[in-house]
Write a protein that holds these residues in place. Sequence first.
Motif: not given
Length: 506
Positions: A347-353, A119-120
């Motif tokens: 994949l979620w973390f990659a998108a945010i990164t 969310a952040s």
Amino acid sequence: MDRPYSPGYSPLKLSIRPVSIYLQLLLGYFLLHTLIRLWLSPTLTWDEAEQVHMSEFLLISYNAQPPLYTWLQQAFFALLGTNLLAVVVLNNLTLAAIHALVFLLVYRIGKQRITAFIASGCVLFIPPLAVQPHQDLTHTLMATLSTLMVVASVLSLQEKPSTARYTTLGLVIGLALLSKHNIAMFLLLVLATAAFSTRLQPLLRDRRLWLSVLIALAIFLPHVIAVIVHWDTEVAPTLNKMAGRHQDAGILMGLDQLQQRIFNSLWLFMIVAGLLYRFASTPVAKESLWQRHWLQHLLLAILVGLLLLVFAGARHFREAWLLPFLVLIPVWFGLVLTQRRLNYQKLWFAAITLAALASLTVVAARVMQADKLNKFYRVNYPYQAVIETLAERKVDFSEAQILTRYDVDTGNLKLAYPQATIGLTRFPASLARQPLTSDEVWLAWYGYEMEQEFEIPATLKTGYQRWSGCQGNFGQVHAIQAPMLYSQSKAFWFHYARASADKSRC
């Protein structure tokens, strides 16, 4: 692992370790933004320059703007000195606080650190919050943080009503109203949606709510009085300027403006979050969160409120004005994800990164590649070269009286000449609170169309008359040409001229 929900588990007791790791990553990210901004250019942007100038005065109202951000900026100047560093640090700490509060809200309600982190991170999928604040925005950022603080205070009060929490709610509302005026609409919508929520209705019937109201009024009322007293001289001209070219437009233009600004703010969020939601998560059977439904109703109420503004006459919207409302969407989305199983977490973390890296890259590239893009920002203005040229010409502004017409001139000259007395035509308090010690004044301005000007602008002539009480005798206009930062083809023009009083026309 995230702790599953149980009746005895308090949402106030957050696991320290994941929050600590997250905050370290967050501060590291905004430290990079701080270093990039300081490295890119020594020039203040419009909003940064405004803060440098207005922070010279301790007021309850700054033209049409509430005072909270400027008061905080004064505190940072006291700690770090009046310089670009103090401006950039406050800006990035405010942004970090927005991300942190989104994280803590979702973590506190949903009790899942992964969805709280997502969310952040999704705040970075809203371009006006990921890029624009690093070159402008001050009061709007404080208002954005304030909406999150109001929501957090309301939900905290619902968990455990107490006199202390009603007191906190009053403080938060009072300070929120001192951040930006559009918070008033948000507070009315919070009240309306709370009245229809069975969970929140008891809070409205509690007599201690009057304590919150009285505290908020005690904080906000002096500003309201100041706005009313100075309406004709400070507020009305600003509001007329904002509405002028749109006041005769029809409702369709207002609706078109609104939908464009919402789309420009949310298109990336809708694409990325939508794809990840569809292909990287699956539903699971969990008890529905009432907070999610309340936020959903609040967002719908905000949309209705904005539409009503259009029918009431609003015709012009900016993405920045919508940020205090749109920041609630990542919170709502995080609560939606708590009721789904997240697949392909990498994949979620990659998108945010990637979004974080894109923000860092775009902030730097749009300034450094301004020549190729043929779009120049105020950080490209070469004020350092202007100051050096003035020194070569033996023009001494160090202890002079200077009158400007734009904030960007005022702030950058103030950093270069801290002992100078600088007045701004659009900020009457800067003239009233700095009486002239002589009638000799330097007029200074940059060419708005980036072209050389041969006449003194009428606003400066009128401003001199207001400041000195006399008609002016104006000297020759001198010009300085310097290349824009990161450009060899685009020129920046800065002008200056002497003014003195015509004693026969005082």
